[in-house]
Scaffold this motif. Structure first.
Motif, PDB file in Angstrom:
ATOM      1  N   LYS A 115       1.737  -6.074   2.596  1.00 24.06           N
ATOM      2  CA  LYS A 115       0.470  -5.494   2.122  1.00 24.06           C
ATOM      3  C   LYS A 115      -0.398  -5.043   3.292  1.00 24.06           C
ATOM      4  O   LYS A 115      -0.988  -3.963   3.267  1.00 24.06           O
ATOM      5  CB  LYS A 115      -0.284  -6.517   1.274  1.00 24.06           C
ATOM      6  N   GLU A 116      -0.465  -5.884   4.307  1.00 26.52           N
ATOM      7  CA  GLU A 116      -1.281  -5.555   5.481  1.00 26.52           C
ATOM      8  C   GLU A 116      -0.714  -4.346   6.219  1.00 26.52           C
ATOM      9  O   GLU A 116      -1.467  -3.464   6.658  1.00 26.52           O
ATOM     10  CB  GLU A 116      -1.355  -6.763   6.424  1.00 26.52           C
ATOM     11  N   ALA A 117       0.604  -4.300   6.345  1.00 27.36           N
ATOM     12  CA  ALA A 117       1.252  -3.179   7.025  1.00 27.36           C
ATOM     13  C   ALA A 117       1.017  -1.874   6.261  1.00 27.36           C
ATOM     14  O   ALA A 117       0.810  -0.814   6.871  1.00 27.36           O
ATOM     15  CB  ALA A 117       2.747  -3.438   7.165  1.00 27.36           C
ATOM     16  N   MET A 118       1.031  -1.974   4.945  1.00 26.67           N
ATOM     17  CA  MET A 118       0.801  -0.782   4.124  1.00 26.67           C
ATOM     18  C   MET A 118      -0.614  -0.259   4.306  1.00 26.67           C
ATOM     19  O   MET A 118      -0.836   0.959   4.395  1.00 26.67           O
ATOM     20  CB  MET A 118       1.065  -1.092   2.651  1.00 26.67           C
ATOM     21  N   GLN A 119      -1.572  -1.152   4.387  1.00 25.92           N
ATOM     22  CA  GLN A 119      -2.963  -0.727   4.574  1.00 25.92           C
ATOM     23  C   GLN A 119      -3.149  -0.025   5.921  1.00 25.92           C
ATOM     24  O   GLN A 119      -3.830   0.993   6.022  1.00 25.92           O
ATOM     25  CB  GLN A 119      -3.904  -1.923   4.457  1.00 25.92           C
ATOM     26  N   VAL A 120      -2.522  -0.573   6.937  1.00 31.94           N
ATOM     27  CA  VAL A 120      -2.598   0.041   8.270  1.00 31.94           C
ATOM     28  C   VAL A 120      -1.952   1.424   8.239  1.00 31.94           C
ATOM     29  O   VAL A 120      -2.498   2.402   8.776  1.00 31.94           O
ATOM     30  CB  VAL A 120      -1.904  -0.842   9.323  1.00 31.94           C
ATOM     31  N   ALA A 121      -0.793   1.523   7.593  1.00 29.96           N
ATOM     32  CA  ALA A 121      -0.063   2.786   7.531  1.00 29.96           C
ATOM     33  C   ALA A 121      -0.824   3.835   6.723  1.00 29.96           C
ATOM     34  O   ALA A 121      -0.877   5.011   7.103  1.00 29.96           O
ATOM     35  CB  ALA A 121       1.320   2.557   6.930  1.00 29.96           C
TER      36      ALA A 121
END
Length: 209
Positions: A105-111
């Motif tokens: 989830k965190e990686a998706m937000q950054v991306a």
């Protein structure tokens, strides 16, 4: 291989394929870059001509800025696709444990933020390009006045296309402050740029007629 290193035929081929990227963001950057390239051509066709000597200082001051924007938008063709690929890569991350799900989830937000920022930055460059073109209208080689009109149309297309790509990525972001900031600033950029492009187009029509 970078998209900008492809031939036109190969670029259009990959753009029309079933691959999701390159897509509208890279196409918008290309459209805008063609517009800036046209404005650079008009500037080059004006500098050194005796008929336009009174405008040489202005055009000479504008030309380096046009070249800089042209370079930025050219790079944006690949940068937008890379930003999209970063989003796509998140889907391959493991999601078995709670920790893995949270990391995903965190990686998706950054991306997604990166994918929104790429076309947003593009919009800033496009607006600057339109502002420079507006300064050029009526002060450049009259034989190439239609090219300034086409330049404005290309930049307008790139601007509106970039805005759509900002919005679609903002729709998946949870950071309300980030969303508000880029929605407000992006709306302002597209409004100013659209008005400028339309004004340039009308001025060019008037001169031609």
């Amino acid at each position: 291989m970078k998209l900008i290193d492809l031939t036109l035929t190969d670029f259009v081929s990959v753009l029309s394929s079933s691959e999701p990227a390159p897509g509208g963001g890279s196409a918008s950057a290309l459209a805008a870059d063609m517009g800036v390239a046209l404005s650079r051509m008009v500037a080059e066709l004006t500098i050194g001509k005796k008929k336009y000597v009174e405008h040489h200082d202005l055009i000479n001051s504008i030309l380096p800025q046009i070249i800089d924007i042209q370079d930025k938008l050219l790079k944006a063709i690949d940068e937008d696709t890379l930003a999209f690929n970063a989003v796509s890569s998140v889907f391959s991350m493991p999601k078995e444990s709670n920790e893995e799900k949270e990391a995903r989830k965190e990686a998706m937000q950054v991306a997604l933020k990166g994918a929104a920022l790429s076309p947003f930055i593009m919009m800033e460059s496009i607006l600057k390009g339109l502002e420079l073109i507006q300064l050029m209208v009526g002060k450049t080689n009259s034989n190439a006045i239609s090219d300034l009109g086409v330049a404005a149309l290309n930049l307008k297309s790139g601007l509106q296309g970039a805005w759509l790509n900002v919005l679609i990525n903002l729709s998946g972001i949870k950071d309300e402050e980030f969303i508000k900031k880029h929605e407000e600033q992006g709306a302002s950029l597209v409004q100013k740029g659209t008005v400028l492009a339309d004004s340039i187009y009308q001025d060019v029509l008037t001169i031609i007629k």
